[in-house]
Design a protein around this motif. Structure first.
Motif, short mmCIF file in Angstrom:
data_model
loop_
_atom_site.label_atom_id
_atom_site.label_comp_id
_atom_site.label_asym_id
_atom_site.label_seq_id
_atom_site.Cartn_x
_atom_site.Cartn_y
_atom_site.Cartn_z
N LEU A 99 0.82 -1.21 0.00
CA LEU A 99 0.00 0.00 0.00
C LEU A 99 0.86 1.27 0.00
CD1 LEU A 99 -2.86 -1.03 2.44
CD2 LEU A 99 -2.74 -1.25 -0.05
N LYS A 100 2.17 1.11 -0.10
CA LYS A 100 3.08 2.25 -0.24
C LYS A 100 3.63 2.25 -1.66
CE LYS A 100 5.16 3.71 3.67
NZ LYS A 100 6.34 3.88 4.47
N ALA A 101 4.02 3.41 -2.13
CA ALA A 101 4.46 3.57 -3.52
C ALA A 101 5.69 2.71 -3.83
CB ALA A 101 4.74 5.03 -3.82
N THR A 102 6.65 2.64 -2.90
CA THR A 102 7.86 1.84 -3.09
C THR A 102 8.23 1.21 -1.75
OG1 THR A 102 9.37 3.66 -2.59
CG2 THR A 102 8.74 3.38 -4.90
N ASP A 103 9.36 0.51 -1.72
CA ASP A 103 9.85 -0.10 -0.47
C ASP A 103 10.68 0.86 0.37
OD1 ASP A 103 8.65 -2.59 -0.76
OD2 ASP A 103 10.29 -3.35 -2.00
N ARG A 104 10.94 2.03 -0.15
CA ARG A 104 11.75 2.98 0.63
C ARG A 104 11.02 3.35 1.91
NH1 ARG A 104 13.23 7.76 -3.31
NH2 ARG A 104 12.96 8.76 -1.31
N PRO A 105 11.76 3.57 2.99
CA PRO A 105 11.12 3.92 4.26
C PRO A 105 10.32 5.22 4.20
CG PRO A 105 13.47 3.48 4.58
CD PRO A 105 13.21 3.44 3.13
N ASP A 106 10.76 6.15 3.38
CA ASP A 106 10.06 7.44 3.29
C ASP A 106 9.02 7.48 2.15
OD1 ASP A 106 11.96 7.32 1.30
OD2 ASP A 106 12.42 9.46 1.36
N ALA A 107 8.67 6.31 1.61
CA ALA A 107 7.71 6.26 0.50
C ALA A 107 6.33 6.68 0.96
CB ALA A 107 7.66 4.86 -0.09
N LYS A 108 5.63 7.36 0.09
CA LYS A 108 4.28 7.82 0.41
C LYS A 108 3.28 6.69 0.23
CE LYS A 108 5.20 12.56 -0.70
NZ LYS A 108 4.71 13.79 -1.27
N PRO A 109 2.21 6.70 1.02
CA PRO A 109 1.19 5.68 0.85
C PRO A 109 0.36 5.94 -0.42
CG PRO A 109 0.55 7.20 2.57
CD PRO A 109 1.94 7.58 2.16
N ILE A 110 -0.17 4.88 -0.99
CA ILE A 110 -1.07 5.03 -2.13
C ILE A 110 -2.39 5.57 -1.61
CG2 ILE A 110 -2.35 3.75 -3.91
CD1 ILE A 110 0.07 1.85 -4.06
N VAL A 111 -2.91 6.58 -2.26
CA VAL A 111 -4.14 7.24 -1.81
C VAL A 111 -5.34 6.57 -2.46
CG1 VAL A 111 -5.37 9.44 -1.76
CG2 VAL A 111 -2.90 9.42 -1.52
N TYR A 112 -6.38 6.33 -1.65
CA TYR A 112 -7.60 5.68 -2.13
C TYR A 112 -8.79 6.59 -1.83
CZ TYR A 112 -11.59 2.45 -1.92
OH TYR A 112 -12.80 1.83 -2.08
N HIS A 113 -9.61 6.79 -2.83
CA HIS A 113 -10.86 7.53 -2.65
C HIS A 113 -11.98 6.57 -3.00
CE1 HIS A 113 -8.81 11.37 -2.25
NE2 HIS A 113 -8.06 11.02 -3.26
N LYS A 114 -12.83 6.28 -2.03
CA LYS A 114 -13.91 5.33 -2.26
C LYS A 114 -14.87 5.89 -3.31
CE LYS A 114 -17.72 2.96 -0.18
NZ LYS A 114 -18.78 3.08 0.79
N PRO A 115 -15.21 5.07 -4.31
CA PRO A 115 -16.18 5.52 -5.30
C PRO A 115 -17.57 5.68 -4.70
CG PRO A 115 -14.94 3.62 -6.09
CD PRO A 115 -14.63 3.78 -4.65
#
Length: 130
Positions: free
Chosen positions: A106-122
């Motif tokens: 659920l994060k963009a990459t494996d880097r520790p400072d990677a941002k989470p993937i954003v989800y907007h419920k339809p």
């Protein structure tokens, strides 16, 4: 009336001096010189440390972007499976873990400072292929 002039026939062509032969040699020669010049320019450019560092950063960013796209596709597929099983979209992205996808995805990459993937419920009336 004027007298008709008879000119002698043109001399026969010699096989060693054709235009195509010498033109081809010149073209290939210029092409080789051009390729060598470009290779020398690239070698000189990439011998500089700051250029190598920038190139390395660009390649790293491109690899991270590729990983992010793959993860977003995996998250989309996991949401689709959730909808198939439950008939509705998840309220939050963490609702699809760990059954449909690992929490680390659920994060963009494996880097520790990677941002989470954003989800907007339809919206509730959205079709399953939304």
């Amino acid at each position: 009336m004027s007298e008709q002039m008879n000119y002698p026939p043109p001399p026969p062509r010699s096989g060693n001096g054709s235009c195509w032969k010498w033109g081809g040699i010149a073209c290939v020669g210029c092409g080789c010189v051009g390729v060598l010049a470009i290779a020398a320019l690239l070698a000189f450019t990439f011998s500089r440390p700051e250029v190598r560092e920038q190139f390395s950063r660009v390649m790293s960013t491109a690899q991270e972007a590729s990983v992010t796209v793959q993860r977003m596709q995996a998250v989309g597929e996991a949401i689709g499976k959730f909808v198939e099983d439950n008939g509705r979209y998840p309220e939050r992205l963490v609702d699809i873990t760990p059954r449909y996808i690992e929490a680390g995805m659920l994060k963009a990459t494996d880097r520790p400072d990677a941002k989470p993937i954003v989800y907007h419920k339809p919206p509730d009336n959205a079709p399953p292929t939304f």
